[in-house]
Design a protein around this motif. Structure first.
Motif, PDB file in Angstrom:
ATOM      1  N   GLY A 190      30.262  17.343   3.607  1.00 29.45           N
ATOM      2  CA  GLY A 190      30.860  18.649   3.864  1.00 29.45           C
ATOM      3  C   GLY A 190      31.655  19.152   2.666  1.00 29.45           C
ATOM      4  N   LEU A 191      32.386  18.252   2.029  1.00 26.92           N
ATOM      5  CA  LEU A 191      33.114  18.632   0.818  1.00 26.92           C
ATOM      6  C   LEU A 191      32.149  19.076  -0.270  1.00 26.92           C
ATOM      7  CD1 LEU A 191      35.814  15.825   0.645  1.00 26.92           C
ATOM      8  CD2 LEU A 191      36.223  18.262   1.027  1.00 26.92           C
ATOM      9  N   ARG A 192      31.084  18.323  -0.459  1.00 26.97           N
ATOM     10  CA  ARG A 192      30.092  18.653  -1.481  1.00 26.97           C
ATOM     11  C   ARG A 192      29.517  20.046  -1.222  1.00 26.97           C
ATOM     12  NH1 ARG A 192      29.195  19.441  -5.871  1.00 26.97           N
ATOM     13  NH2 ARG A 192      30.480  17.646  -6.161  1.00 26.97           N
ATOM     14  N   GLN A 193      29.173  20.325   0.036  1.00 26.35           N
ATOM     15  CA  GLN A 193      28.614  21.631   0.378  1.00 26.35           C
ATOM     16  C   GLN A 193      29.609  22.752   0.103  1.00 26.35           C
ATOM     17  OE1 GLN A 193      27.020  21.716   4.366  1.00 26.35           O
ATOM     18  NE2 GLN A 193      25.749  19.916   4.011  1.00 26.35           N
ATOM     19  N   ILE A 202      32.196  22.743  -1.970  1.00 29.50           N
ATOM     20  CA  ILE A 202      32.420  22.860  -3.409  1.00 29.50           C
ATOM     21  C   ILE A 202      31.262  23.607  -4.053  1.00 29.50           C
ATOM     22  CG2 ILE A 202      32.531  21.522  -5.558  1.00 29.50           C
ATOM     23  CD1 ILE A 202      34.185  19.453  -3.829  1.00 29.50           C
ATOM     24  N   ASP A 203      30.049  23.307  -3.620  1.00 27.33           N
ATOM     25  CA  ASP A 203      28.880  24.020  -4.144  1.00 27.33           C
ATOM     26  C   ASP A 203      28.928  25.502  -3.789  1.00 27.33           C
ATOM     27  OD1 ASP A 203      27.955  21.649  -5.213  1.00 27.33           O
ATOM     28  OD2 ASP A 203      26.434  21.319  -3.652  1.00 27.33           O
ATOM     29  N   ILE A 204      29.292  25.816  -2.535  1.00 30.78           N
ATOM     30  CA  ILE A 204      29.399  27.216  -2.111  1.00 30.78           C
ATOM     31  C   ILE A 204      30.485  27.922  -2.914  1.00 30.78           C
ATOM     32  CG2 ILE A 204      30.137  28.713  -0.199  1.00 30.78           C
ATOM     33  CD1 ILE A 204      28.750  26.644   1.678  1.00 30.78           C
ATOM     34  N   TYR A 205      31.621  27.276  -3.063  1.00 29.59           N
ATOM     35  CA  TYR A 205      32.716  27.878  -3.835  1.00 29.59           C
ATOM     36  C   TYR A 205      32.275  28.118  -5.281  1.00 29.59           C
ATOM     37  CZ  TYR A 205      37.237  28.493  -6.058  1.00 29.59           C
ATOM     38  OH  TYR A 205      38.288  28.979  -6.783  1.00 29.59           O
ATOM     39  N   GLY A 206      31.646  27.131  -5.877  1.00 33.37           N
ATOM     40  CA  GLY A 206      31.181  27.282  -7.256  1.00 33.37           C
ATOM     41  C   GLY A 206      30.196  28.405  -7.425  1.00 33.37           C
ATOM     42  N   SER A 207      29.263  28.543  -6.505  1.00 35.10           N
ATOM     43  CA  SER A 207      28.282  29.612  -6.616  1.00 35.10           C
ATOM     44  C   SER A 207      28.908  30.978  -6.350  1.00 35.10           C
ATOM     45  CB  SER A 207      27.088  29.376  -5.675  1.00 35.10           C
ATOM     46  OG  SER A 207      27.509  29.386  -4.328  1.00 35.10           O
ATOM     47  N   THR A 208      29.920  31.034  -5.508  1.00 33.13           N
ATOM     48  CA  THR A 208      30.635  32.279  -5.239  1.00 33.13           C
ATOM     49  C   THR A 208      31.414  32.723  -6.479  1.00 33.13           C
ATOM     50  OG1 THR A 208      30.861  31.735  -2.908  1.00 33.13           O
ATOM     51  CG2 THR A 208      32.356  33.398  -3.768  1.00 33.13           C
ATOM     52  N   ILE A 253      27.935  16.002  10.253  1.00 29.62           N
ATOM     53  CA  ILE A 253      28.035  15.901   8.804  1.00 29.62           C
ATOM     54  C   ILE A 253      29.234  15.022   8.437  1.00 29.62           C
ATOM     55  CG2 ILE A 253      29.405  18.023   8.600  1.00 29.62           C
ATOM     56  CD1 ILE A 253      27.789  18.556   6.009  1.00 29.62           C
ATOM     57  N   GLU A 254      29.044  14.194   7.453  1.00 29.14           N
ATOM     58  CA  GLU A 254      30.121  13.331   6.968  1.00 29.14           C
ATOM     59  C   GLU A 254      31.064  14.147   6.088  1.00 29.14           C
ATOM     60  OE1 GLU A 254      30.712  10.044   7.651  1.00 29.14           O
ATOM     61  OE2 GLU A 254      29.054  10.135   9.065  1.00 29.14           O
ATOM     62  N   LEU A 255      32.309  13.718   5.998  1.00 30.36           N
ATOM     63  CA  LEU A 255      33.316  14.427   5.216  1.00 30.36           C
ATOM     64  C   LEU A 255      32.858  14.624   3.769  1.00 30.36           C
ATOM     65  CD1 LEU A 255      36.096  15.696   4.890  1.00 30.36           C
ATOM     66  CD2 LEU A 255      37.030  13.397   4.545  1.00 30.36           C
ATOM     67  N   ARG A 256      32.353  13.582   3.138  1.00 24.89           N
ATOM     68  CA  ARG A 256      31.902  13.675   1.743  1.00 24.89           C
ATOM     69  C   ARG A 256      30.830  14.760   1.591  1.00 24.89           C
ATOM     70  NH1 ARG A 256      31.967  10.379  -2.524  1.00 24.89           N
ATOM     71  NH2 ARG A 256      32.806   8.670  -1.298  1.00 24.89           N
ATOM     72  N   LEU A 286      38.865  11.479  -2.753  1.00 22.89           N
ATOM     73  CA  LEU A 286      37.503  11.852  -2.371  1.00 22.89           C
ATOM     74  C   LEU A 286      37.125  13.216  -2.954  1.00 22.89           C
ATOM     75  CD1 LEU A 286      34.915  11.259  -0.816  1.00 22.89           C
ATOM     76  CD2 LEU A 286      36.013  12.228   1.225  1.00 22.89           C
ATOM     77  N   VAL A 287      38.016  14.190  -2.844  1.00 17.75           N
ATOM     78  CA  VAL A 287      37.746  15.518  -3.405  1.00 17.75           C
ATOM     79  C   VAL A 287      37.565  15.407  -4.917  1.00 17.75           C
ATOM     80  CG1 VAL A 287      38.701  17.823  -3.809  1.00 17.75           C
ATOM     81  CG2 VAL A 287      38.877  16.786  -1.541  1.00 17.75           C
ATOM     82  N   ALA A 288      38.436  14.644  -5.571  1.00 22.13           N
ATOM     83  CA  ALA A 288      38.331  14.473  -7.022  1.00 22.13           C
ATOM     84  C   ALA A 288      36.994  13.841  -7.395  1.00 22.13           C
ATOM     85  CB  ALA A 288      39.486  13.606  -7.531  1.00 22.13           C
ATOM     86  N   GLU A 289      36.578  12.839  -6.647  1.00 21.57           N
ATOM     87  CA  GLU A 289      35.308  12.170  -6.916  1.00 21.57           C
ATOM     88  C   GLU A 289      34.125  13.122  -6.747  1.00 21.57           C
ATOM     89  OE1 GLU A 289      32.608   8.804  -4.738  1.00 21.57           O
ATOM     90  OE2 GLU A 289      34.777   8.482  -4.757  1.00 21.57           O
TER      91      GLU A 289
END
Length: 80
Positions: free
Chosen positions: A62-65, A67-73, A57-60, A17-20
């Motif tokens: 939450g992961l997306r959010q 990952i987006d926060i990490y990327g912007s950081t 929030i669904e796991l998918r 799921l994380v990879a996807e």
């Protein structure tokens, strides 16, 4: 009090799921000669759900959010 979604996902399922969500298309290689840990880790949230609590929030999602926060950081940090 335990808090969980009441849904179960395997370690491999979470990896996939994380990879996807990240768009990663590599391969996973597990060392099957090692112990595989606790077979099930589903958290019992029945006391909290009896009070009316439900995950918002669904796991998918939450992961997306995250990952987006990490990327912007990471993007906001100066190059070293």
């Amino acid at each position: 009090m335990n808090v969980g979604s009441g849904q179960e996902i395997s370690v491999l399922g979470l990896h996939q799921l994380v990879a996807e969500v990240c768009g990663w298309q590599g391969e996973f290689d597990f060392d099957r000669s090692k112990p595989d840990g606790t077979p099930r880790k589903l958290m019992d949230s029945s006391r909290l759900t009896a009070l009316g609590w439900r995950p918002r929030i669904e796991l998918r999602d939450g992961l997306r959010q995250m990952i987006d926060i990490y990327g912007s950081t990471i993007a906001a940090q100066p190059a070293s």
